[in-house]
Motif scaffolding. Sequence first.
Motif, PDB file in Angstrom:
ATOM      1  N   TYR A 223      22.636  44.473   2.829  1.00  0.00           N
ATOM      2  CA  TYR A 223      21.976  44.036   1.611  1.00  0.00           C
ATOM      3  C   TYR A 223      22.741  42.824   1.076  1.00  0.00           C
ATOM      4  CZ  TYR A 223      19.437  48.514   1.221  1.00  0.00           C
ATOM      5  OH  TYR A 223      18.612  49.595   1.429  1.00  0.00           O
ATOM      6  N   ARG A 224      22.106  42.107   0.151  1.00  0.00           N
ATOM      7  CA  ARG A 224      22.812  41.028  -0.521  1.00  0.00           C
ATOM      8  C   ARG A 224      22.352  40.927  -1.968  1.00  0.00           C
ATOM      9  NH1 ARG A 224      20.233  35.718   2.572  1.00  0.00           N
ATOM     10  NH2 ARG A 224      18.151  35.815   1.620  1.00  0.00           N
ATOM     11  N   GLN A 225      23.253  40.396  -2.774  1.00  0.00           N
ATOM     12  CA  GLN A 225      22.932  40.187  -4.184  1.00  0.00           C
ATOM     13  C   GLN A 225      23.431  38.821  -4.590  1.00  0.00           C
ATOM     14  OE1 GLN A 225      24.297  43.277  -6.838  1.00  0.00           O
ATOM     15  NE2 GLN A 225      22.848  42.642  -8.417  1.00  0.00           N
TER      16      GLN A 225
ATOM     17  N   VAL B 112      26.724  38.027  -2.510  1.00  0.00           N
ATOM     18  CA  VAL B 112      27.652  39.057  -2.052  1.00  0.00           C
ATOM     19  C   VAL B 112      26.876  39.950  -1.091  1.00  0.00           C
ATOM     20  CG1 VAL B 112      29.152  40.969  -2.681  1.00  0.00           C
ATOM     21  CG2 VAL B 112      28.967  38.977  -4.187  1.00  0.00           C
ATOM     22  N   TYR B 113      27.411  40.133   0.095  1.00  0.00           N
ATOM     23  CA  TYR B 113      26.749  40.931   1.123  1.00  0.00           C
ATOM     24  C   TYR B 113      27.407  42.305   1.204  1.00  0.00           C
ATOM     25  CZ  TYR B 113      24.052  36.956   2.737  1.00  0.00           C
ATOM     26  OH  TYR B 113      23.155  35.910   2.815  1.00  0.00           O
ATOM     27  N   TYR B 114      26.554  43.322   1.203  1.00  0.00           N
ATOM     28  CA  TYR B 114      27.015  44.712   1.230  1.00  0.00           C
ATOM     29  C   TYR B 114      26.475  45.421   2.469  1.00  0.00           C
ATOM     30  CZ  TYR B 114      27.853  43.974  -3.786  1.00  0.00           C
ATOM     31  OH  TYR B 114      28.272  43.508  -5.004  1.00  0.00           O
ATOM     32  N   CYS B 115      27.307  46.227   3.090  1.00  0.00           N
ATOM     33  CA  CYS B 115      26.791  47.091   4.147  1.00  0.00           C
ATOM     34  C   CYS B 115      26.530  48.479   3.571  1.00  0.00           C
ATOM     35  CB  CYS B 115      27.718  47.160   5.342  1.00  0.00           C
ATOM     36  SG  CYS B 115      29.287  47.977   5.067  1.00  0.00           S
ATOM     37  N   ASN B 116      25.566  49.124   4.169  1.00  0.00           N
ATOM     38  CA  ASN B 116      25.163  50.471   3.776  1.00  0.00           C
ATOM     39  C   ASN B 116      24.989  51.297   5.035  1.00  0.00           C
ATOM     40  OD1 ASN B 116      22.328  52.217   3.335  1.00  0.00           O
ATOM     41  ND2 ASN B 116      23.874  52.486   1.749  1.00  0.00           N
ATOM     42  N   ALA B 117      25.442  52.525   4.999  1.00  0.00           N
ATOM     43  CA  ALA B 117      25.308  53.394   6.169  1.00  0.00           C
ATOM     44  C   ALA B 117      24.998  54.807   5.736  1.00  0.00           C
ATOM     45  CB  ALA B 117      26.589  53.369   6.995  1.00  0.00           C
ATOM     46  N   HIS B 118      24.145  55.448   6.499  1.00  0.00           N
ATOM     47  CA  HIS B 118      23.821  56.858   6.279  1.00  0.00           C
ATOM     48  C   HIS B 118      24.655  57.670   7.261  1.00  0.00           C
ATOM     49  CE1 HIS B 118      19.664  55.895   4.342  1.00  0.00           C
ATOM     50  NE2 HIS B 118      20.653  55.214   3.810  1.00  0.00           N
ATOM     51  N   ILE B 119      25.616  58.401   6.709  1.00  0.00           N
ATOM     52  CA  ILE B 119      26.649  59.046   7.522  1.00  0.00           C
ATOM     53  C   ILE B 119      26.707  60.533   7.234  1.00  0.00           C
ATOM     54  CG2 ILE B 119      29.149  59.155   7.922  1.00  0.00           C
ATOM     55  CD1 ILE B 119      29.253  56.157   7.264  1.00  0.00           C
ATOM     56  N   ALA B 120      26.816  61.310   8.309  1.00  0.00           N
ATOM     57  CA  ALA B 120      27.068  62.738   8.175  1.00  0.00           C
ATOM     58  C   ALA B 120      28.569  62.961   8.306  1.00  0.00           C
ATOM     59  CB  ALA B 120      26.314  63.525   9.244  1.00  0.00           C
TER      60      ALA B 120
ATOM     61  N   GLN C 150      31.844  38.083  -0.101  1.00  0.00           N
ATOM     62  CA  GLN C 150      31.165  36.903  -0.637  1.00  0.00           C
ATOM     63  C   GLN C 150      30.854  35.908   0.474  1.00  0.00           C
ATOM     64  OE1 GLN C 150      30.288  36.050  -4.024  1.00  0.00           O
ATOM     65  NE2 GLN C 150      29.218  34.389  -2.950  1.00  0.00           N
ATOM     66  N   VAL C 151      29.618  35.440   0.476  1.00  0.00           N
ATOM     67  CA  VAL C 151      29.193  34.352   1.356  1.00  0.00           C
ATOM     68  C   VAL C 151      28.706  33.214   0.466  1.00  0.00           C
ATOM     69  CG1 VAL C 151      27.492  33.611   3.054  1.00  0.00           C
ATOM     70  CG2 VAL C 151      28.606  35.841   3.285  1.00  0.00           C
ATOM     71  N   THR C 152      29.287  32.044   0.638  1.00  0.00           N
ATOM     72  CA  THR C 152      28.909  30.878  -0.149  1.00  0.00           C
ATOM     73  C   THR C 152      28.522  29.752   0.801  1.00  0.00           C
ATOM     74  OG1 THR C 152      30.458  31.495  -1.906  1.00  0.00           O
ATOM     75  CG2 THR C 152      29.645  29.225  -1.894  1.00  0.00           C
ATOM     76  N   VAL C 153      27.304  29.232   0.618  1.00  0.00           N
ATOM     77  CA  VAL C 153      26.793  28.151   1.460  1.00  0.00           C
ATOM     78  C   VAL C 153      26.573  26.926   0.584  1.00  0.00           C
ATOM     79  CG1 VAL C 153      25.050  27.457   3.119  1.00  0.00           C
ATOM     80  CG2 VAL C 153      25.658  29.880   2.892  1.00  0.00           C
ATOM     81  N   SER C 154      27.267  25.864   0.901  1.00  0.00           N
ATOM     82  CA  SER C 154      27.145  24.631   0.115  1.00  0.00           C
ATOM     83  C   SER C 154      26.158  23.686   0.788  1.00  0.00           C
ATOM     84  CB  SER C 154      28.506  23.967  -0.028  1.00  0.00           C
ATOM     85  OG  SER C 154      29.061  23.708   1.241  1.00  0.00           O
TER      86      SER C 154
END
Length: 123
Positions: A37-39, A92-100, A118-122
Motif C-alpha cells: 500500500y502507499r499513502q 510512504v509505502y507499507y507492506c501488509n501480510a496475512h499471517i498465521a 518513504q519513496v520520494t520521486v523528484s
Amino acid sequence: QVQLVESGGGSVQAGGSLRLSCAASGSIFSIDFMAWYRQGPGIQRELVATITSSGSTNYADSVKGRFTISRDNAKNTLYLQMNSLKPEDTAVYYCNAHIAPLGSSPRRNYSYWGQGTQVTVSP
C-alpha cells in the motif's frame, strides 16, 4: 511475535527505479496474502499491488506495467520493483501480510503491517 520490516525506500529522479523489500520474522506458521500500500501527502492509503501465496498478482491501474510485486516464500520476504517512477509515486509505502502465527488456536490469519518506508520521486 510477528514483525514486518521494510527497506529500500529513498529519493530518486523521475524515470528511475527502486526496489522495496519487506521481511517477515517471528513465530510464523504460514503467510497467505501479501500486499503493498502507499499513502501520499494529504491522501488516503491506497492499494498498490497484491500477491497470493501461489503467486497470483494484481496491480492498481496507476502502476501497471511499471511495478512488479514478488515474494520469496523461503525467506518470508515480499518485494516491489518500481521502474519508470513518477513524482506522483511519492508516498510512504507499507507492506501488509496475512499471517498465521505459530501456536494460534484456532489457527487463523491476522493482518500485520510494516512501519512504512518513504519513496520520494523528484521531477
